[in-house]
Design a protein around this motif. Structure first.
Motif, PDB file in Angstrom:
ATOM      1  N   GLU A   1      27.354  22.078  52.281  1.00  0.00           N
ATOM      2  CA  GLU A   1      26.395  22.895  51.545  1.00  0.00           C
ATOM      3  C   GLU A   1      26.118  24.216  52.259  1.00  0.00           C
ATOM      4  N   GLY A   2      26.103  24.192  53.594  1.00  0.00           N
ATOM      5  CA  GLY A   2      25.908  25.428  54.340  1.00  0.00           C
ATOM      6  C   GLY A   2      27.040  26.411  54.106  1.00  0.00           C
ATOM      7  N   THR A   3      28.273  25.889  54.082  1.00  0.00           N
ATOM      8  CA  THR A   3      29.430  26.739  53.796  1.00  0.00           C
ATOM      9  C   THR A   3      29.350  27.292  52.380  1.00  0.00           C
ATOM     10  N   LEU A   4      28.979  26.434  51.433  1.00  0.00           N
ATOM     11  CA  LEU A   4      28.839  26.868  50.044  1.00  0.00           C
ATOM     12  C   LEU A   4      27.782  27.960  49.922  1.00  0.00           C
ATOM     13  N   MET A   5      26.675  27.799  50.617  1.00  0.00           N
ATOM     14  CA  MET A   5      25.605  28.792  50.579  1.00  0.00           C
ATOM     15  C   MET A   5      26.111  30.144  51.076  1.00  0.00           C
ATOM     16  N   ARG A   6      26.854  30.158  52.169  1.00  0.00           N
ATOM     17  CA  ARG A   6      27.392  31.412  52.688  1.00  0.00           C
ATOM     18  C   ARG A   6      28.356  32.051  51.695  1.00  0.00           C
ATOM     19  N   GLN A   7      29.172  31.237  51.036  1.00  0.00           N
ATOM     20  CA  GLN A   7      30.121  31.760  50.057  1.00  0.00           C
ATOM     21  C   GLN A   7      29.405  32.352  48.846  1.00  0.00           C
ATOM     22  N   ILE A   8      28.350  31.681  48.393  1.00  0.00           N
ATOM     23  CA  ILE A   8      27.594  32.184  47.235  1.00  0.00           C
ATOM     24  C   ILE A   8      26.908  33.495  47.586  1.00  0.00           C
ATOM     25  N   ARG A   9      26.310  33.576  48.764  1.00  0.00           N
ATOM     26  CA  ARG A   9      25.657  34.817  49.176  1.00  0.00           C
ATOM     27  C   ARG A   9      26.655  35.970  49.194  1.00  0.00           C
ATOM     28  N   GLN A  10      27.844  35.719  49.730  1.00  0.00           N
ATOM     29  CA  GLN A  10      28.849  36.780  49.790  1.00  0.00           C
ATOM     30  C   GLN A  10      29.320  37.160  48.395  1.00  0.00           C
ATOM     31  N   TYR A  11      29.481  36.172  47.520  1.00  0.00           N
ATOM     32  CA  TYR A  11      29.880  36.442  46.132  1.00  0.00           C
ATOM     33  C   TYR A  11      28.831  37.320  45.452  1.00  0.00           C
ATOM     34  N   MET A  12      27.569  37.005  45.646  1.00  0.00           N
ATOM     35  CA  MET A  12      26.504  37.802  45.051  1.00  0.00           C
ATOM     36  C   MET A  12      26.519  39.223  45.604  1.00  0.00           C
ATOM     37  N   GLU A  13      26.729  39.350  46.907  1.00  0.00           N
ATOM     38  CA  GLU A  13      26.761  40.674  47.527  1.00  0.00           C
ATOM     39  C   GLU A  13      27.897  41.515  46.952  1.00  0.00           C
ATOM     40  N   ASP A  14      29.028  40.886  46.669  1.00  0.00           N
ATOM     41  CA  ASP A  14      30.188  41.596  46.142  1.00  0.00           C
ATOM     42  C   ASP A  14      30.041  41.973  44.673  1.00  0.00           C
ATOM     43  N   HIS A  15      29.088  41.334  43.956  1.00  0.00           N
ATOM     44  CA  HIS A  15      28.971  41.557  42.509  1.00  0.00           C
ATOM     45  C   HIS A  15      27.558  41.994  42.109  1.00  0.00           C
ATOM     46  N   LEU A  16      26.799  42.580  43.042  1.00  0.00           N
ATOM     47  CA  LEU A  16      25.423  42.962  42.742  1.00  0.00           C
ATOM     48  C   LEU A  16      25.312  43.934  41.579  1.00  0.00           C
ATOM     49  N   GLY A  17      26.321  44.775  41.373  1.00  0.00           N
ATOM     50  CA  GLY A  17      26.263  45.770  40.324  1.00  0.00           C
ATOM     51  C   GLY A  17      26.557  45.244  38.935  1.00  0.00           C
ATOM     52  N   GLU A  18      26.947  43.988  38.820  1.00  0.00           N
ATOM     53  CA  GLU A  18      27.300  43.431  37.522  1.00  0.00           C
ATOM     54  C   GLU A  18      26.053  42.902  36.827  1.00  0.00           C
ATOM     55  N   GLU A  19      25.810  43.384  35.625  1.00  0.00           N
ATOM     56  CA  GLU A  19      24.592  43.040  34.898  1.00  0.00           C
ATOM     57  C   GLU A  19      24.496  41.560  34.589  1.00  0.00           C
ATOM     58  N   ASP A  20      25.647  40.913  34.354  1.00  0.00           N
ATOM     59  CA  ASP A  20      25.615  39.498  33.963  1.00  0.00           C
ATOM     60  C   ASP A  20      25.651  38.553  35.159  1.00  0.00           C
ATOM     61  N   LEU A  21      25.533  39.079  36.396  1.00  0.00           N
ATOM     62  CA  LEU A  21      25.463  38.200  37.560  1.00  0.00           C
ATOM     63  C   LEU A  21      24.161  37.417  37.521  1.00  0.00           C
ATOM     64  N   GLY A  22      24.250  36.116  37.527  1.00  0.00           N
ATOM     65  CA  GLY A  22      23.063  35.276  37.464  1.00  0.00           C
ATOM     66  C   GLY A  22      23.449  33.825  37.675  1.00  0.00           C
ATOM     67  N   ALA A  23      22.520  32.941  37.373  1.00  0.00           N
ATOM     68  CA  ALA A  23      22.755  31.515  37.623  1.00  0.00           C
ATOM     69  C   ALA A  23      23.991  31.012  36.884  1.00  0.00           C
TER      70      ALA A  23
END
Length: 351
Positions: free
Chosen positions: A216-238
């Motif tokens: 889960e810790g690894t998954l959390m780091r991957q999700i954070r990085q994914y969000m950081e890479d796609h912050l400009g996308e309007e449909d980024l969400g749950a």
């Protein structure tokens, strides 16, 4: 004239001293040294007359060892710093003080007494409260993982048993020898430390059930990085995150519970990015366009959220009417700009 070859040179070292001046200036220098990788907070009732915190660190060629004396303080590693600087280390602490040392992580507190060991994960948010002498060993993740039987979550593990007692004694001796260790001797000292730590952790692996949290810790780091890479996308969400990682909403919400929820975390990261853009003298785009390009559908919602987080408006930020370096939650520069961050980043990714 006798010249030393590289192997005979002492390992690199770097020190922090509080220096002369008033207490606020001394504390500010310490915050500059460790920030923004770490936030420093102190109890006003326990503040000393003179700031006596001082540290010396040595680079063993991958593993970094910091010997420090600390005034009463709490060093907090925030989620924004984890994402921003990408420093990916385990930290092994040896409490050499008569006072207890506390780690707050994942909603629980772990405390250790004198001559006891504690492991934290620098790639996860946490707070360490300490006072007195502490020896900290920063270990690149891959270096320790290579010695372990499987991926583990070591955040908040306090090794016990005979091997941990031997490891504590080894670290005590290492602490006194560090100023005299040569570059030729450093790899052996590093390997011995890692192997003793792996042996100390072995008895706790099955007992504590550490494998699932590590995933889960690894998954959390991957999700954070994914969000950081796609912050400009309007449909980024749950929905988009769950779809990309093939996880349920309940899993995603549980992972981000400590961050105030996934949507709160996402908005926070977008606001920090926009703050950095507005503070840049070269960025002249319209505020509405900047907000839209970073995922905000409503300019009104953006302005309200910005003011709620920083305490001033986007226009005040752009006009330079506020002190940007003091804004809570703003990364004016990555941790690699600090003495501490540059020093850690200089280590190889693996030992």
């Amino acid at each position: 004239m006798n010249l030393l070859c590289d192997d005979e040179l002492l390992i690199p070292a770097e020190s922090f001293e509080p220096g002369a001046g008033a207490l606020p200036d001394q504390l500010a220098r310490w915050r500059d040294c460790v920030g923004p990788a770490l936030d420093v907070s102190v109890d006003a009732d326990r503040m000393p007359r003179d700031w006596s915190t001082r540290t010396t660190g040595w680079n063993l060629g991958g593993v970094m060892v910091v010997r420090g004396h600390y005034d009463p303080q709490t060093l907090t590693r925030r989620a924004s710093s984890v994402v921003g600087d990408k420093l990916d280390h385990y930290v092994l602490h040896l409490n050499q003080s008569p006072h207890a040392m506390h780690l707050d992580a994942n909603g629980r507190r772990i405390s250790v007494g004198p001559r006891q060991l504690l492991v934290s994960d620098f790639a996860q948010p946490r707070s360490v409260s300490c006072e007195g002498d502490v020896l900290s060993v920063f270990i690149p993740r891959a270096s320790l993982d290579a010695l372990m039987p499987r991926q583990l979550d070591l955040h908040g593990v306090a090794p016990t048993g005979a091997c941990s007692t031997i490891l504590a004694s080894h670290l005590q001796s290492l602490s006194t020898l560090l100023p005299r260790i040569t570059r030729k001797e450093a790899p052996d000292a590093m390997v011995a430390t890692l192997q003793l730590l792996a042996a100390s952790l072995a008895p706790t692996i099955d007992m504590l059930g550490l494998a699932r949290p590590a995933v889960e810790g690894t998954l959390m780091r991957q999700i954070r990085q994914y969000m950081e890479d796609h912050l400009g996308e309007e449909d980024l969400g749950a929905d988009s995150i769950c779809g990309h990682f093939r996880i349920s909403r309940s899993t995603l919400y549980r992972l981000f519970e400590a961050e105030g929820g996934v949507l709160n975390y996402l908005q926070d990261r977008r606001l920090v990015r926009i703050h950095g853009l507005l503070a840049s003298p070269t960025q002249r785009s319209y505020l509405g366009r900047i907000a839209a390009d970073n995922g905000f559908k409503s300019a009104t919602h953006f302005s309200r959220a910005f003011r709620a987080k920083f305490g001033y408006s986007p226009r005040e930020t752009r006009s330079g009417q506020v002190c940007l370096t003091g804004a809570r939650g703003v990364q004016g520069s990555p941790a690699l700009g600090s003495t501490f961050g540059r020093w850690l980043a200089s280590a190889p990714a693996t030992a």
